[in-house]
Design a protein around this motif. Sequence first.
Motif, PDB file in Angstrom:
ATOM      1  N   GLU A 426      -2.502  -7.659   8.558  1.00  0.00           N
ATOM      2  CA  GLU A 426      -3.485  -8.031   7.532  1.00  0.00           C
ATOM      3  C   GLU A 426      -4.436  -6.880   7.241  1.00  0.00           C
ATOM      4  O   GLU A 426      -4.754  -6.589   6.081  1.00  0.00           O
ATOM      5  CB  GLU A 426      -4.259  -9.260   7.991  1.00  0.00           C
ATOM      6  N   ARG A 427      -4.898  -6.200   8.295  1.00  0.00           N
ATOM      7  CA  ARG A 427      -5.785  -5.060   8.086  1.00  0.00           C
ATOM      8  C   ARG A 427      -5.045  -3.902   7.430  1.00  0.00           C
ATOM      9  O   ARG A 427      -5.612  -3.193   6.595  1.00  0.00           O
ATOM     10  CB  ARG A 427      -6.381  -4.618   9.413  1.00  0.00           C
ATOM     11  N   LEU A 428      -3.806  -3.685   7.813  1.00  0.00           N
ATOM     12  CA  LEU A 428      -3.026  -2.635   7.153  1.00  0.00           C
ATOM     13  C   LEU A 428      -2.902  -2.906   5.658  1.00  0.00           C
ATOM     14  O   LEU A 428      -2.973  -1.986   4.840  1.00  0.00           O
ATOM     15  CB  LEU A 428      -1.632  -2.540   7.783  1.00  0.00           C
ATOM     16  N   ARG A 429      -2.733  -4.160   5.316  1.00  0.00           N
ATOM     17  CA  ARG A 429      -2.573  -4.517   3.909  1.00  0.00           C
ATOM     18  C   ARG A 429      -3.890  -4.378   3.140  1.00  0.00           C
ATOM     19  O   ARG A 429      -3.891  -3.942   1.977  1.00  0.00           O
ATOM     20  CB  ARG A 429      -2.040  -5.952   3.805  1.00  0.00           C
ATOM     21  N   CYS A 430      -4.999  -4.719   3.768  1.00  0.00           N
ATOM     22  CA  CYS A 430      -6.285  -4.750   3.072  1.00  0.00           C
ATOM     23  C   CYS A 430      -6.991  -3.394   3.059  1.00  0.00           C
ATOM     24  O   CYS A 430      -7.669  -3.068   2.078  1.00  0.00           O
ATOM     25  CB  CYS A 430      -7.210  -5.790   3.707  1.00  0.00           C
ATOM     26  N   PHE A 431      -6.854  -2.599   4.137  1.00  0.00           N
ATOM     27  CA  PHE A 431      -7.688  -1.414   4.286  1.00  0.00           C
ATOM     28  C   PHE A 431      -6.889  -0.113   4.360  1.00  0.00           C
ATOM     29  O   PHE A 431      -7.482   0.939   4.573  1.00  0.00           O
ATOM     30  CB  PHE A 431      -8.556  -1.538   5.537  1.00  0.00           C
ATOM     31  N   PHE A 432      -5.567  -0.171   4.188  1.00  0.00           N
ATOM     32  CA  PHE A 432      -4.746   1.033   4.234  1.00  0.00           C
ATOM     33  C   PHE A 432      -3.765   1.021   3.066  1.00  0.00           C
ATOM     34  O   PHE A 432      -3.409  -0.047   2.550  1.00  0.00           O
ATOM     35  CB  PHE A 432      -3.971   1.133   5.554  1.00  0.00           C
ATOM     36  N   VAL A 433      -3.331   2.208   2.684  1.00  0.00           N
ATOM     37  CA  VAL A 433      -2.322   2.375   1.635  1.00  0.00           C
ATOM     38  C   VAL A 433      -1.140   3.098   2.254  1.00  0.00           C
ATOM     39  O   VAL A 433      -1.309   4.128   2.918  1.00  0.00           O
ATOM     40  CB  VAL A 433      -2.888   3.180   0.445  1.00  0.00           C
ATOM     41  N   LYS A 434       0.046   2.555   2.074  1.00  0.00           N
ATOM     42  CA  LYS A 434       1.251   3.190   2.624  1.00  0.00           C
ATOM     43  C   LYS A 434       1.488   4.504   1.913  1.00  0.00           C
ATOM     44  O   LYS A 434       1.430   4.597   0.698  1.00  0.00           O
ATOM     45  CB  LYS A 434       2.462   2.262   2.427  1.00  0.00           C
ATOM     46  N   SER A 435       1.697   5.543   2.685  1.00  0.00           N
ATOM     47  CA  SER A 435       1.938   6.864   2.129  1.00  0.00           C
ATOM     48  C   SER A 435       3.113   7.493   2.863  1.00  0.00           C
ATOM     49  O   SER A 435       3.671   6.907   3.797  1.00  0.00           O
ATOM     50  CB  SER A 435       0.686   7.744   2.265  1.00  0.00           C
ATOM     51  N   ALA A 436       3.474   8.695   2.437  1.00  0.00           N
ATOM     52  CA  ALA A 436       4.612   9.373   3.047  1.00  0.00           C
ATOM     53  C   ALA A 436       4.339   9.633   4.521  1.00  0.00           C
ATOM     54  O   ALA A 436       3.388  10.328   4.868  1.00  0.00           O
ATOM     55  CB  ALA A 436       4.887  10.686   2.317  1.00  0.00           C
ATOM     56  N   GLY A 437       5.154   9.050   5.385  1.00  0.00           N
ATOM     57  CA  GLY A 437       5.038   9.296   6.813  1.00  0.00           C
ATOM     58  C   GLY A 437       3.965   8.520   7.527  1.00  0.00           C
ATOM     59  O   GLY A 437       3.684   8.786   8.685  1.00  0.00           O
ATOM     60  N   GLY A 438       3.317   7.558   6.884  1.00  0.00           N
ATOM     61  CA  GLY A 438       2.290   6.805   7.587  1.00  0.00           C
ATOM     62  C   GLY A 438       1.415   5.987   6.665  1.00  0.00           C
ATOM     63  O   GLY A 438       1.885   5.418   5.670  1.00  0.00           O
ATOM     64  N   TYR A 439       0.104   5.956   6.977  1.00  0.00           N
ATOM     65  CA  TYR A 439      -0.857   5.155   6.229  1.00  0.00           C
ATOM     66  C   TYR A 439      -2.109   5.994   5.947  1.00  0.00           C
ATOM     67  O   TYR A 439      -2.473   6.869   6.733  1.00  0.00           O
ATOM     68  CB  TYR A 439      -1.275   3.910   7.024  1.00  0.00           C
ATOM     69  N   ARG A 440      -2.763   5.689   4.832  1.00  0.00           N
ATOM     70  CA  ARG A 440      -4.009   6.334   4.457  1.00  0.00           C
ATOM     71  C   ARG A 440      -5.059   5.258   4.224  1.00  0.00           C
ATOM     72  O   ARG A 440      -4.785   4.224   3.604  1.00  0.00           O
ATOM     73  CB  ARG A 440      -3.833   7.153   3.183  1.00  0.00           C
ATOM     74  N   VAL A 441      -6.284   5.490   4.755  1.00  0.00           N
ATOM     75  CA  VAL A 441      -7.341   4.503   4.559  1.00  0.00           C
ATOM     76  C   VAL A 441      -7.683   4.415   3.080  1.00  0.00           C
ATOM     77  O   VAL A 441      -7.571   5.402   2.331  1.00  0.00           O
ATOM     78  CB  VAL A 441      -8.608   4.858   5.373  1.00  0.00           C
ATOM     79  N   THR A 442      -8.072   3.241   2.634  1.00  0.00           N
ATOM     80  CA  THR A 442      -8.405   3.056   1.227  1.00  0.00           C
ATOM     81  C   THR A 442      -9.674   3.829   0.879  1.00  0.00           C
ATOM     82  O   THR A 442     -10.483   4.172   1.742  1.00  0.00           O
ATOM     83  CB  THR A 442      -8.615   1.572   0.914  1.00  0.00           C
ATOM     84  N   LYS A 443      -9.847   4.070  -0.389  1.00  0.00           N
ATOM     85  CA  LYS A 443     -10.993   4.850  -0.850  1.00  0.00           C
ATOM     86  C   LYS A 443     -12.306   4.145  -0.516  1.00  0.00           C
ATOM     87  O   LYS A 443     -13.302   4.798  -0.188  1.00  0.00           O
ATOM     88  CB  LYS A 443     -10.888   5.084  -2.358  1.00  0.00           C
ATOM     89  N   SER A 444     -12.339   2.817  -0.586  1.00  0.00           N
ATOM     90  CA  SER A 444     -13.579   2.093  -0.305  1.00  0.00           C
ATOM     91  C   SER A 444     -14.024   2.293   1.138  1.00  0.00           C
ATOM     92  O   SER A 444     -15.220   2.419   1.415  1.00  0.00           O
ATOM     93  CB  SER A 444     -13.394   0.606  -0.601  1.00  0.00           C
TER      94      SER A 444
END
Length: 1020
Positions: A426-444
Amino acid sequence: MAQEQRPPNPDPGPETALMAADSPDSAPPPSGAHTTDPGRQGPGGTTTAPERTRDEIDPAPFPIVGIGASAGGLDAFRRLLQRLPVDAGLAYVLIQHLAPSHDSLLAALLAEATAMPVFEARDGQPIEPDHVYVIPPNRTLGVHHRRLVFFERELESGRHLPVDYFLKSLADDLGPQAIGVILSGTASDGTLGLKAIKAAGGLTFAQDTNTAEYYGMPGSAIAAGCVDFVLPPAAIAKELAQIAAHPYLRPTPQEVSEGLNVVEDDLAKIFLLLRSRTGHDFSLYKRPAILRRIRRRLVVHKLERPADYIHLLQARPAEIDRLFEDLLISVTAFFREPEAFDTLREQVFPRLFDERRAGRRVRIWVPGCATGEEAYSLAIATQEFLGERAAGIGLQIFASDIDGKAIAKARAGQFDESIAAQVSPERLRCFFVKSAGGYRVTKSIRDLCVFAVQDLIKDPPFSRLDLISCRNLLIYFSAPLQKRALQIFHYALEPNAFLLLGASESIGAQADLFALLDRQHRTYVKKSHVSRVDYSFMPKIYQGPDEGATASSDAAAHIAREQPDLARTADRLLLAHYAPPGVIVSRDLEILYFHGETGPHMDPAPGAATLNLIKLAHQDLAVELRTGLHKALRTGQEVYRPGVRYRRDGVLAETNLRVLPIRTGEEIDHLMVLFEDAGLVTDAHPATDAEARMANDTQRVVDLERELAVTREQLQAIIAELEGTNEARQAASEEIQSANEELQSANEELETAKEELQSTNEELATVNDELESRNRDLAEANSDLNNLMASVNLPILILAQDMRIRQFTPQAGKLLNLIGGDLGRPISNIQANILVPELETRVAAVIEDMAPQVLDLQDNAGRWYSVRLRPYKTLDNRIDGVVIAFIDVDGIKETERLRQTLALERRLATVVRDANDAIMVQGFDGRILAWNPAAERLFGYSESQAIESGIEPLVPAAAWPAYRALLARLARGESVEPQRLERRHADGRILRVLLTASTLLDEHGRPYAAATTERVLGGK
C-alpha cells in the motif's frame, strides 16, 4: 506497518556511522525439518554429514563464506570450487535460488568440482571448516552459533530473498569473520546481505561483469558500494585462500579480549591523516569500531602491521577516502523498529500537529540520515497521520550526514527493488513510483525533505525544531561526544519538543536536559527550565581588525563593572557578622548555597559524595530537619524548631532551626534553613542525689515526649512524601533557577541570539545548497526535455486538464499552426490543420478513465494521421492532463490502398481469365490492349494476333460506322447500353454477340480506353 517478516530479520540502524554490532541477536528457534537423516545419502549419492556434538568440533574460530547466486550460478559455483584449496580452513555455504517443488541435484553436481565434502544442509547441523553446505529446496537458511537453522520458505512482500537472509544472519552471528560472495544472478538479492557483512566488519566479493552470465545480483551489490573485491570466480577463490590465514580472521583469545594491538601513536597518525584529508576528527569515536575498520582495511591490502598501513595511507591518499567510506558505511532501512513509529503516531504527532500549532510549520531534523530512508519514513508517517489535513499543514524535514555520497543518493530518492521487503504494498503504491530497476519516492514526499552535508559535532545545528530523530548514532560516540550531541539537541529543540533515540541509546547523564516520555522506545521531551547549558559547541566568531575600535570602550565598561559596590559590600559584611549560618536547598533537599559557618551543624557520612541536606546534616538534627522541611513545603509557612539538642565535639549543644520558604511565584521553589546557635547545655548541679535523679527523670520525660511528638510529625511527613511520585519531584526540581543564572541572564540571551543567528545562517546555507541542487536537476531535466522534444520527429501536444497548451514539439507546431507564444492558450483558440472531433470530451474521458484513445484522422491536405491520446502523469502519480501524439500513417494508408487495389486487380484478372465471355480492353483508336482466353476461343485469334492486328479484322465492313460511333461515345465518357453487334471469326464466319461496354479512366479522371464483354449469341 509494513514490517511483518518471517523469519525475523534484524535490520541495521538508519545512520551513516561506524557500524559493527558486538553482541549478535539470537536467532529464532528452528522450524524446518531435516531433509536427510544422519549418515544417509543425499541426491546423487552425496553423503550427508553425521551429527556431532559441540565438543567434537574444533573450538577455534574460523571464517564462514556465504556464497549467493541465481541464474547462471551453477557454472560460477563450479569455477569457484575448482580453485579453492581443500585445507584453507574456511567453511562454505552455497545459497542458490531453487525451485521449491523439485528435488535438487546441486550438491551432487558440485561434489564433482572439489575434493572437499559437499553436503545438502540439514537443520541444526554444525558448520565445520573445509566443508561445503548447499541450501535444500523450499527452505530459508540461517546461522545461529555456527549451526545451520532452517525455516519454511517465506516470501518477503512477494519476493523470496534467501541470499539476503542468510548473509544477514551470518553477519550477526560471526561479525568480522563473515565473508560474503555474490555470483551470477538476476535481480538484487544479496545486496542487503553484503551491506550487513561489511557493516559487521566482514569482507565482501562480487563476480565481475565479463564472467557473470547474468549481472543483476553482482551488479546491484557493486552499485550499492558494499563490495571490497570485484573478481572472476577463479580469482575470488585465490583471494580467499590468501586471506584465510590473516590474523584478523583468526584472532587469538588475547586479541579477542583486547582488540587489535594498535598503539595510540599509530591511531593518532591515522586520525591526523583522516582529518587532514576529510576535515573530520574520529579520535573521540568509540575505539572498538574504529579498530575493527582499520583492521578490515589491513586484510583488504594483506597487511599485518598498522605501521605498514600508515605508510600505505601516506603513499596513496585515495586509500584515506576508502577508509573514510568504511568508517561511514551507510546502513539503513525504511520503517526500522516499527513500534517506534507507533509511539510517534500515538504520543508525538498529536502534539506536533494540534490546533495550537496551526499556521506554524513543523520542523523535524534527522542527523546521520545516511541515504535518506529514515527521513522519507518520517515524511510518509506524518502524511499518513495527517491524511486529508496534510495539504494545509506546513512540514519541513531536515536530514544531514557527513557522507556526501550518501546525501547525493538521498537527494535522488531512488531505491532498488529490495525495499519491497521493508515497505508495504500500500505504501509502495501511494508514496513511490516504479522506475527502472526499483522505486522512486513521489514528488510530494521528496519536497518535504531537505538534505545537507553537515557534521553534527562541528557545524552549527538547525534551530527551532519540534522533533529530532537520531537513532543508533550516539552508540558510536564516546561519552564526551554524546554529551556534546545531546547539548546540541537541547539547544536546537523548541520548548517541550521531542527527541527520538535508538533502542540501544539513552540520554545517560544528561537527564537534566530531557524528560522521559516512552522508556521502551526511547522518546524524550525537552526540559525548558534547566540550569545553564554549556553551548561551547558553537563556533567562535572571528574578531576582525575593524572591531578593534570598540576595544577601548569595552575595556572602560569592564573597569566600571569591576568598581566595588559599597551597598553590596556592606550587606555582605553585616550578613557575615550578624546573620545565623544556613543553607538554601531545592525542593529535593539538594543544597544550592551555603551561608556562613555551617560546619558545626554538618557531619557528612562516609560513602559517595552528596549535597543532600539530610545526609550532610548532623545525625541528631536530621529528624528535626526532615520534619521541618516537609512541613514548610506542605503548609508554605515558616517552621521554627527551638532548642534542638545535638552533640558537638562530644558536648551537648542546642540550636534553633528555622525553615523559610522561598517563592519565585505561587510555587515554593527553594527553602532556606537557618541554624541559630543556642549555646551549650550546662549542669545546674542539684543539691542532692534525689533531686538530681528527679531532675534527670523529669528532663528524660520531657525529651521522650518531645521525641515522640517529633517522631509523629516525621511519620506524617514521610507519609506525605510517599504520597508524591518521583515524577512530580523530578518535575519540581527542574523548575529551580539559581541566583547565578539570573545574574548572567543578559549575557546568556546575547550568546543565545548569536547562536540562533549562526544556526539560521547554517539553515539558509543548507536550503540554498538544496535549492542549487534542485535547480541543477531542473536545468538538466529541462535540457533533456528540450533536446528530446526537438529530436523526436513526431508531432506531440501536451494539454492540461483545462485544455490549455503545456508543451509541444516543433513538428506539432507545423501541423497544428502553433508558435511559442501559444503556450498556456486554450487549444480551442487555435485553427489547426487537423481537427480532433469532440476533443474536450475525449480529453475528459482519458483523464477520468486513464484509458488511452486512438483514432485515424486526415489533415486539411488529405494526409492520414493516427491520433493517440494518453494520460499525462506527474512524478507523484497524479493525472494532470493528456499527451496527444500525431503519427503520420499516410504512407501506411497508401500502401494499404495499393495493396487492396492489387488484390482487386488480381481478383479481376482471375475473373477475366476464367470467364466464358470474351473480355477485351481496346483503345478508342481501335487498338486491342487486353485479350482474354475466352476471346481467343470464341473468335479464333490468339492474344498476340489480336493485339497486333487490332479490332479491324473482327468488325464486318458494314458494321464499321456504327462501331466507330460507339467508340466515340465511350471516348466522351457516355454510358452505353448493351448492344447486339456482329463479329467476324478468324475462319470467316459471322457471329452475333451481345456487347457490354464501359469507359476506363486514368488518374486524372479522363477516359483512356474501353472495356468490353461480348457474349456470342449465334452465327449466320
